[in-house]
Scaffold this motif. Structure first.
Motif, short mmCIF file in Angstrom:
data_model
loop_
_atom_site.label_atom_id
_atom_site.label_comp_id
_atom_site.label_asym_id
_atom_site.label_seq_id
_atom_site.Cartn_x
_atom_site.Cartn_y
_atom_site.Cartn_z
N ILE A 64 99.90 30.96 27.66
CA ILE A 64 98.44 30.84 27.68
C ILE A 64 97.86 31.76 26.62
O ILE A 64 98.21 32.94 26.56
N GLU A 65 96.96 31.23 25.78
CA GLU A 65 96.37 32.04 24.72
C GLU A 65 94.89 32.28 25.01
O GLU A 65 94.09 31.34 25.00
N ILE A 66 94.55 33.53 25.29
CA ILE A 66 93.16 33.91 25.53
C ILE A 66 92.79 34.98 24.51
O ILE A 66 93.39 36.06 24.48
N HIS A 67 91.83 34.69 23.68
CA HIS A 67 91.40 35.68 22.69
C HIS A 67 90.71 36.84 23.40
O HIS A 67 89.91 36.64 24.32
N PRO A 68 91.02 38.07 23.00
CA PRO A 68 90.41 39.24 23.67
C PRO A 68 88.88 39.27 23.59
O PRO A 68 88.23 39.91 24.42
N GLY A 69 88.32 38.59 22.60
CA GLY A 69 86.87 38.60 22.45
C GLY A 69 86.15 37.64 23.37
O GLY A 69 84.91 37.70 23.50
N ALA A 70 86.87 36.75 24.03
CA ALA A 70 86.24 35.80 24.94
C ALA A 70 85.63 36.53 26.13
O ALA A 70 86.09 37.60 26.53
N ILE A 86 91.87 29.58 24.76
CA ILE A 86 90.48 29.98 24.91
C ILE A 86 90.10 30.80 23.68
O ILE A 86 90.69 31.85 23.42
N GLY A 87 89.12 30.32 22.92
CA GLY A 87 88.76 30.94 21.65
C GLY A 87 87.92 32.20 21.78
O GLY A 87 87.43 32.55 22.86
N GLU A 88 87.73 32.85 20.65
CA GLU A 88 87.10 34.18 20.60
C GLU A 88 85.68 34.20 21.16
O GLU A 88 85.31 35.11 21.90
N THR A 89 84.86 33.23 20.83
CA THR A 89 83.45 33.27 21.23
C THR A 89 83.17 32.41 22.47
O THR A 89 82.01 32.14 22.79
N VAL A 102 94.31 22.75 28.59
CA VAL A 102 92.89 22.77 28.24
C VAL A 102 92.66 23.62 26.99
O VAL A 102 93.26 24.69 26.84
N THR A 103 91.78 23.14 26.12
CA THR A 103 91.41 23.89 24.92
C THR A 103 89.91 24.11 24.90
O THR A 103 89.14 23.15 25.01
N LEU A 104 89.50 25.36 24.79
CA LEU A 104 88.11 25.70 24.51
C LEU A 104 88.08 26.15 23.06
O LEU A 104 88.28 27.32 22.74
N GLY A 105 87.90 25.19 22.17
CA GLY A 105 88.12 25.44 20.74
C GLY A 105 86.87 25.37 19.90
O GLY A 105 85.80 24.95 20.34
N GLY A 106 87.01 25.79 18.66
CA GLY A 106 85.93 25.76 17.69
C GLY A 106 86.07 24.60 16.74
O GLY A 106 87.16 24.03 16.58
N THR A 107 84.96 24.24 16.08
CA THR A 107 84.97 23.12 15.14
C THR A 107 84.49 23.53 13.75
O THR A 107 84.23 22.67 12.91
N LYS A 129 89.77 18.74 26.11
CA LYS A 129 89.38 19.55 24.96
C LYS A 129 87.87 19.69 24.94
O LYS A 129 87.14 18.69 24.87
N ILE A 130 87.40 20.92 24.99
CA ILE A 130 85.97 21.21 24.91
C ILE A 130 85.76 21.91 23.57
O ILE A 130 86.25 23.04 23.37
N LEU A 131 85.06 21.26 22.65
CA LEU A 131 85.07 21.71 21.26
C LEU A 131 83.67 22.01 20.75
O LEU A 131 82.73 21.24 20.96
N GLY A 132 83.56 23.15 20.07
CA GLY A 132 82.32 23.52 19.43
C GLY A 132 81.43 24.40 20.28
O GLY A 132 81.71 24.64 21.46
N PRO A 133 80.34 24.89 19.72
CA PRO A 133 79.43 25.80 20.44
C PRO A 133 78.50 25.04 21.39
O PRO A 133 77.28 25.11 21.27
N ILE A 134 79.08 24.29 22.29
CA ILE A 134 78.31 23.49 23.24
C ILE A 134 78.26 24.20 24.59
O ILE A 134 78.97 25.18 24.82
N THR A 135 77.43 23.68 25.48
CA THR A 135 77.26 24.29 26.80
C THR A 135 77.53 23.26 27.88
O THR A 135 77.00 22.14 27.84
N LEU A 136 78.36 23.63 28.84
CA LEU A 136 78.59 22.83 30.04
C LEU A 136 77.88 23.54 31.19
O LEU A 136 78.18 24.70 31.49
#
Length: 232
Positions: A64-70, A86-89, A102-107, A129-136
């Motif tokens: 599992i990859e979780i960026h410390p900044g998340a 899980i990406g940085e932001t 699951v991917t919480l990724g950037g575009t 895949k949940i991609l980009g600076p969107i909001t759920l």
């Protein structure tokens, strides 16, 4: 305290969980969160290289990859876990559940907010895949293998590629939907296809009546003007 809540969330959402020792030693999602709680503190203390290095070790150990900044809220649960990114932001609310893949990724390669924001009590199915600076929004459900690239309002269920909102789907109880989609899912695309198929069946049936009447016309005086093809 948050680690204790993370462990308790496993008991609440996984009937296979038997005791705390088993959860700590055998659940990769909990182990990844133990690493994340440490690396996030180091990140906030500006020890960013050390945080990233420990996060890399965590990825090797848990898959599992979780960026410390998340930013991750309370009672977060990753079921099975392998392949989660899980990406940085990324920002995750309380009582959120992710399944494997699951991917919480950037575009974008631009700096700044690049990853999704999840509200409280969100469930994301395996492989989504949940991609980009969107909001759920709160209580959103995302079906397995869906790809979501647009913000989703609270209380909605999303399925498909690209993700589409199920018609008038709301969360009416505290019941937990495994893999994010319950048996009462109402997909408007499926309903539209079924409606078209039913219409074609009706047209075929009416054409059969017309053809039968035309065959009889050779034996008696009959007009097709009196025949009507129904449309539904």
């Amino acid at each position: 305290m948050r680690i204790i809540e993370d462990i308790q969330s496993v008991f609440d959402r996984d009937p296979a969980a038997r005791n705390t020792f088993e959860i700590i030693t055998c659940y990769s999602g909990v182990q990844a969160m133990l690493f994340y709680r440490l690396t996030h503190r180091l990140w906030l203390l500006k020890l960013k290289w050390l945080a990233r290095f420990i996060a890399m070790l965590s990825r090797w150990f848990t898959g599992i990859e979780i960026h410390p900044g998340a930013t991750i809220g309370r009672r977060f649960f990753i079921d099975h876990g392998m392949g989660v990114v899980i990406g940085e932001t990324a920002e995750i609310g309380d009582d959120v559940t992710l399944y494997h893949g699951v991917t919480l990724g950037g575009t974008t390669w631009q700096k700044g907010k690049r990853h999704p924001t999840l509200g409280n009590n969100v469930v994301i199915g395996a492989g989504a895949k949940i991609l980009g600076p969107i909001t759920l929004g709160d209580n959103v459900r995302v079906g397995s293998n869906s790809v979501v690239v647009k913000s989703i309002e609270a209380e909605k269920t999303v399925v498909g590629v690209p993700g589409r909102v199920l018609k008038e789907k709301t969360v009416k109880s505290e019941h937990f939907d495994s893999y994010a989609v319950g048996s009462d899912a109402d997909d408007p695309t499926v309903k539209a296809i079924n409606s078209i198929l039913q219409h074609l069946h009706d047209v075929d049936s009416q054409l059969h009546k017309v053809s039968k009447e035309l065959n009889i016309a050779d034996k008696k005086d009959s007009s097709v003007n009196d025949l009507e093809i129904e449309s539904k």
